[in-house]
Design a protein around this motif. Sequence first.
Motif, PDB file in Angstrom:
ATOM      1  N   UNK A 162       0.858  -1.200   0.000  1.00 57.20           N
ATOM      2  CA  UNK A 162       0.000   0.000   0.000  1.00 57.20           C
ATOM      3  C   UNK A 162       0.894   1.249   0.000  1.00 57.20           C
ATOM      4  N   UNK A 163       1.937   1.230   0.841  1.00 54.65           N
ATOM      5  CA  UNK A 163       2.871   2.368   0.925  1.00 54.65           C
ATOM      6  C   UNK A 163       3.548   2.592  -0.433  1.00 54.65           C
ATOM      7  N   UNK A 164       4.012   1.498  -1.064  1.00 55.87           N
ATOM      8  CA  UNK A 164       4.684   1.617  -2.367  1.00 55.87           C
ATOM      9  C   UNK A 164       3.696   2.105  -3.433  1.00 55.87           C
ATOM     10  N   UNK A 165       2.488   1.553  -3.423  1.00 50.32           N
ATOM     11  CA  UNK A 165       1.468   1.944  -4.411  1.00 50.32           C
ATOM     12  C   UNK A 165       1.188   3.432  -4.366  1.00 50.32           C
ATOM     13  N   UNK A 166       1.125   3.993  -3.149  1.00 55.53           N
ATOM     14  CA  UNK A 166       0.890   5.433  -2.976  1.00 55.53           C
ATOM     15  C   UNK A 166       2.111   6.218  -3.457  1.00 55.53           C
ATOM     16  N   UNK A 167       3.324   5.762  -3.072  1.00 56.76           N
ATOM     17  CA  UNK A 167       4.561   6.490  -3.432  1.00 56.76           C
ATOM     18  C   UNK A 167       4.810   6.474  -4.934  1.00 56.76           C
ATOM     19  N   UNK A 168       4.493   5.330  -5.591  1.00 56.44           N
ATOM     20  CA  UNK A 168       4.812   5.187  -7.022  1.00 56.44           C
ATOM     21  C   UNK A 168       3.613   5.460  -7.924  1.00 56.44           C
ATOM     22  N   UNK A 169       2.469   5.772  -7.301  1.00 52.34           N
ATOM     23  CA  UNK A 169       1.235   6.024  -8.058  1.00 52.34           C
ATOM     24  C   UNK A 169       0.865   4.819  -8.938  1.00 52.34           C
ATOM     25  N   UNK A 170       0.893   3.633  -8.311  1.00 52.95           N
ATOM     26  CA  UNK A 170       0.583   2.369  -8.993  1.00 52.95           C
ATOM     27  C   UNK A 170      -0.666   1.791  -8.343  1.00 52.95           C
ATOM     28  N   UNK A 171      -1.490   1.087  -9.143  1.00 57.74           N
ATOM     29  CA  UNK A 171      -2.721   0.484  -8.619  1.00 57.74           C
ATOM     30  C   UNK A 171      -2.398  -0.524  -7.510  1.00 57.74           C
ATOM     31  N   UNK A 172      -2.960  -0.300  -6.314  1.00 55.71           N
ATOM     32  CA  UNK A 172      -2.706  -1.189  -5.172  1.00 55.71           C
ATOM     33  C   UNK A 172      -3.334  -2.559  -5.430  1.00 55.71           C
ATOM     34  N   UNK A 173      -4.501  -2.582  -6.093  1.00 54.37           N
ATOM     35  CA  UNK A 173      -5.158  -3.862  -6.428  1.00 54.37           C
ATOM     36  C   UNK A 173      -4.240  -4.698  -7.330  1.00 54.37           C
ATOM     37  N   UNK A 174      -3.605  -4.031  -8.311  1.00 59.14           N
ATOM     38  CA  UNK A 174      -2.675  -4.755  -9.212  1.00 59.14           C
ATOM     39  C   UNK A 174      -1.465  -5.287  -8.441  1.00 59.14           C
ATOM     40  N   UNK A 175      -0.960  -4.486  -7.507  1.00 57.99           N
ATOM     41  CA  UNK A 175       0.175  -4.940  -6.689  1.00 57.99           C
ATOM     42  C   UNK A 175      -0.212  -6.163  -5.860  1.00 57.99           C
ATOM     43  N   UNK A 176      -1.406  -6.116  -5.263  1.00 58.73           N
ATOM     44  CA  UNK A 176      -1.886  -7.249  -4.457  1.00 58.73           C
ATOM     45  C   UNK A 176      -1.930  -8.521  -5.300  1.00 58.73           C
ATOM     46  N   UNK A 177      -2.513  -8.406  -6.497  1.00 61.83           N
ATOM     47  CA  UNK A 177      -2.639  -9.583  -7.362  1.00 61.83           C
ATOM     48  C   UNK A 177      -1.260 -10.050  -7.832  1.00 61.83           C
ATOM     49  N   UNK A 178      -0.355  -9.092  -8.106  1.00 57.51           N
ATOM     50  CA  UNK A 178       1.000  -9.436  -8.556  1.00 57.51           C
ATOM     51  C   UNK A 178       1.788 -10.175  -7.469  1.00 57.51           C
ATOM     52  N   UNK A 179       1.429  -9.959  -6.193  1.00 56.63           N
ATOM     53  CA  UNK A 179       2.185 -10.576  -5.093  1.00 56.63           C
ATOM     54  C   UNK A 179       1.846 -12.037  -4.835  1.00 56.63           C
ATOM     55  N   UNK A 180       0.725 -12.530  -5.413  1.00 59.08           N
ATOM     56  CA  UNK A 180       0.265 -13.892  -5.092  1.00 59.08           C
ATOM     57  C   UNK A 180       1.259 -14.953  -5.579  1.00 59.08           C
ATOM     58  N   UNK A 181       1.615 -14.903  -6.885  1.00 59.32           N
ATOM     59  CA  UNK A 181       2.492 -15.955  -7.430  1.00 59.32           C
ATOM     60  C   UNK A 181       3.915 -15.911  -6.852  1.00 59.32           C
ATOM     61  N   UNK A 182       4.539 -14.712  -6.715  1.00 57.74           N
ATOM     62  CA  UNK A 182       5.862 -14.693  -6.063  1.00 57.74           C
ATOM     63  C   UNK A 182       5.808 -15.222  -4.624  1.00 57.74           C
ATOM     64  N   UNK A 183       4.702 -14.932  -3.910  1.00 62.04           N
ATOM     65  CA  UNK A 183       4.543 -15.437  -2.537  1.00 62.04           C
ATOM     66  C   UNK A 183       4.516 -16.957  -2.510  1.00 62.04           C
ATOM     67  N   UNK A 184       3.728 -17.550  -3.424  1.00 63.44           N
ATOM     68  CA  UNK A 184       3.648 -19.016  -3.499  1.00 63.44           C
ATOM     69  C   UNK A 184       4.980 -19.612  -3.979  1.00 63.44           C
ATOM     70  N   UNK A 185       5.673 -18.880  -4.864  1.00 61.03           N
ATOM     71  CA  UNK A 185       6.988 -19.326  -5.344  1.00 61.03           C
ATOM     72  C   UNK A 185       7.969 -19.429  -4.172  1.00 61.03           C
ATOM     73  N   UNK A 186       7.989 -18.381  -3.324  1.00 49.81           N
ATOM     74  CA  UNK A 186       8.887 -18.397  -2.160  1.00 49.81           C
ATOM     75  C   UNK A 186       8.546 -19.547  -1.213  1.00 49.81           C
ATOM     76  N   UNK A 187       7.239 -19.746  -0.958  1.00 48.53           N
ATOM     77  CA  UNK A 187       6.818 -20.847  -0.075  1.00 48.53           C
ATOM     78  C   UNK A 187       7.287 -22.187  -0.651  1.00 48.53           C
ATOM     79  N   UNK A 188       7.167 -22.348  -1.986  1.00 47.33           N
ATOM     80  CA  UNK A 188       7.603 -23.604  -2.635  1.00 47.33           C
ATOM     81  C   UNK A 188       9.112 -23.787  -2.508  1.00 47.33           C
TER      82      UNK A 188
END
Length: 433
Positions: A162-188
Motif C-alpha cells: 500500500x505504501x509503495x502503491x501510494x509512493x509510485x502512483x501504482x494500482x494497489x489492487x494490481x500490486x496485491x494480485x502481482x504478489x500472489x504468485x511470487x509469494x507461493x513461489x517463495x513458499x515452494x
Amino acid sequence: MMDLTITALLIAALFLMLGSGVWVGLALTGVAWIGMELFTSRAVGDAMAVTIWGSSSSWTLTALPLFIWMGEILFRTKLSEDMFKGLAPWLERLPGRLLHTNIIGCTIFAAVSGSSAATCATIGKMTLPELAKRGYPEHMALGTLAGAGTLGLMIPPSIIMIVYGVAANVSIAQLFIAGVMPGLLLASLFMGYTMVWALLNPGKIPPAGPAMSFVAKLKESRNLLPVVALIGAVLGSVYSGIATATESAALGVVGALIIAAVQGELRWRQFRDSLLGATRLYCMIALILAGAAFLTLSMGYMGLPRQLAGWISGLGLSQFQLIAALMVFFIVLGCFLDGISIVVLTMGVLLPTIEKAGIDLVWFGIFVVMVVEMAQITPPVGFNLFVLQGMTKKEITYLARHAMPMFLLMVFAVLLIYFVPGIVTWMPAQMAG
C-alpha cells in the motif's frame, strides 16, 4: 566522503550499543539522537517526541497487537495441537515432515495479517513448542520460521505494498494480485529446501507415524476445521470488503476466544496469560518500530538515503546491473531501517531512474517487497530475528545463521522474477485485460 564517515560513525555507535546489551529499540533511538544532535541543525527533543508518538499511535499498527493476541490465545488452546493432528497425516510422507507446518502455516496466515512480525510471532507461538515436543531439530524449526514469516509482506493484504502503491502512483489492487504468485513461489522454494535438507540428514528428523488410509487422513483433517473456519472468517471479511485489516484482527481475537471457550480452555488464567504475553511481545516490537521511525527521520535530515540513491542513479548502469546494485543497496539499508521507511525515503529519488531504465513499476514494487523481506532476516535490524529472539531468547547471530539459507533462496527468487518477469506480471495483465 563526509557522508561515508558519518554513516560509518553511526553504524559503529549502533553496534557498540547493541554489543553492550542496550535494548534494540533504545539503541536505535540513541543512534538517531547522536546523528541528529551532531550533524543537523534540527532541535532533537521535539522531533523525537513527535516521531515516537506518531509511530506508536498509528492506526494501521493496531492490527499487530490484535493478531499477536489471537496467536497467544490459540497457543493456549488445543488448537496448535489440532493443527498438527490435521496436517501431520498429509505431511508424514514428505521429506522434512512436520517442519513444513511452519511454511504452510505462515503462507496461510500471511493472507490474513499483512505484517511479517505478526505472521512470525503467531505461527511461532503455535508451532515451535509442538516441533520441540516431537524432537525436530531446533535450528531448522527456527530457520524455516524466520524465512516463511517474511511472507507476511508478500502475500496480500500487505501494508508495505500500500505504501509503495501510494509512493509510485501504482494500482494497489494490481500490486496485491502481482504478489500472489511470487509469494507461493517463495513458499515452494522454502519447502523444497526443507525436503532436500531432510533427505541429506535423514537421522535428524523424527520417524514417521504409522501409515494411514485416505479415509483416516480425512477423519484427522476435521481437527483443522476450527483453524480453517477462523482463517476463512478473517480472510473473507477482508477480501469481501466488509472489514479492514484491524477490524478483521479484532474478529480473529473474538473467533479465537470462542474456539477456546468451545474447547473448554477459556479460563481466567489462560485469558490473563494470553493478554500479558501479547502485551510483552507487542511492546518489544513497538519500541523497535519507534526507534526505527526516529532513526529514519534522523537519517532523512542528514540526507544519507537520498545521497546514496542519487549516487546509484548517476552511475549509468544497464537494467540488470541497476537491479543488482539496488538489491545490494536495499539489503544494506534494510540492515538499519524498517521496510516502510526504506520505501518512503528512497522511492522519490529512484523512480525516475527506474522508469528511464524501462522497468515495469508493478514488477519493481514486488522486487522491492522481496528485497525488504530479505532485510527482515539480516542483522542488526532484522525484525523477524528480533521477534524470534524475544520468543526463544537465542542470540541474533545464531538465528541469522540458520535463516541464511532462506535469505539465499530469496536472492534466487529475485533472479528468477528478473529473468521470468511473467511470474509477477501475468496475473495483473489478466486482470487489466
